[in-house]
Design an enzyme around this catalytic site. Sequence first.
Site, mmCIF file in Angstrom:
data_model
loop_
_atom_site.group_PDB
_atom_site.id
_atom_site.type_symbol
_atom_site.label_atom_id
_atom_site.label_comp_id
_atom_site.label_asym_id
_atom_site.label_seq_id
_atom_site.Cartn_x
_atom_site.Cartn_y
_atom_site.Cartn_z
ATOM 1 N N ILE A 79 -15.354 12.301 19.408
ATOM 2 C CA ILE A 79 -14.476 13.335 18.850
ATOM 3 C C ILE A 79 -14.954 14.619 19.522
ATOM 4 O O ILE A 79 -15.993 15.167 19.163
ATOM 5 C CB ILE A 79 -14.582 13.418 17.314
ATOM 6 N N PRO A 80 -14.234 15.085 20.528
ATOM 7 C CA PRO A 80 -14.752 16.083 21.467
ATOM 8 C C PRO A 80 -14.792 17.532 20.979
ATOM 9 O O PRO A 80 -14.095 18.399 21.502
ATOM 10 C CB PRO A 80 -13.821 15.921 22.664
ATOM 11 N N CYS A 81 -15.650 17.797 20.016
ATOM 12 C CA CYS A 81 -15.775 19.172 19.528
ATOM 13 C C CYS A 81 -16.399 20.089 20.586
ATOM 14 O O CYS A 81 -16.295 21.312 20.471
ATOM 15 C CB CYS A 81 -16.555 19.218 18.219
ATOM 16 N N HIS A 82 -16.988 19.513 21.632
ATOM 17 C CA HIS A 82 -17.537 20.331 22.718
ATOM 18 C C HIS A 82 -16.431 21.063 23.478
ATOM 19 O O HIS A 82 -16.712 22.015 24.197
ATOM 20 C CB HIS A 82 -18.370 19.470 23.679
ATOM 21 N N ARG A 83 -15.189 20.673 23.290
ATOM 22 C CA ARG A 83 -14.069 21.307 23.998
ATOM 23 C C ARG A 83 -13.568 22.570 23.302
ATOM 24 O O ARG A 83 -12.601 23.180 23.751
ATOM 25 C CB ARG A 83 -12.928 20.308 24.154
#
Length: 114
Positions: A79-83
């Site tokens: 779940i790409p919260c780094h984006r």
Amino acid sequence: MVKACKRELKEYFAGQRQKFDLPLSPEGTSFQQKVWRKLQQIPYGETRSYQQLAEMTGDKNASRAIGLANNCNPILILIPCHRVIEADGSLTGYVAGLAAKKLLLDLEKGGTKK
């Protein structure tokens, strides 16, 4: 499931996978789950600001709540919260640290892995 996760992460870090196919069912509040679903809609190699993500959830005033939901994301990378970045493009707020966030964003943009 563990073998599939390991394989998909290996492919991701090798630059061979842009989207994960694993079934995810993280536990969280309905708002957190809504935010996490929106995170999964941010395309590989792209970023969104907290404000843009708030607008994606239908509440343009929810930027702070978005940040809190990101911080509670139990499945980093998948779940790409780094984006999610600041409106001015700066990096902030990644539970694994800003160096890891930069590494992931660089990887997705085809940049250096250092």
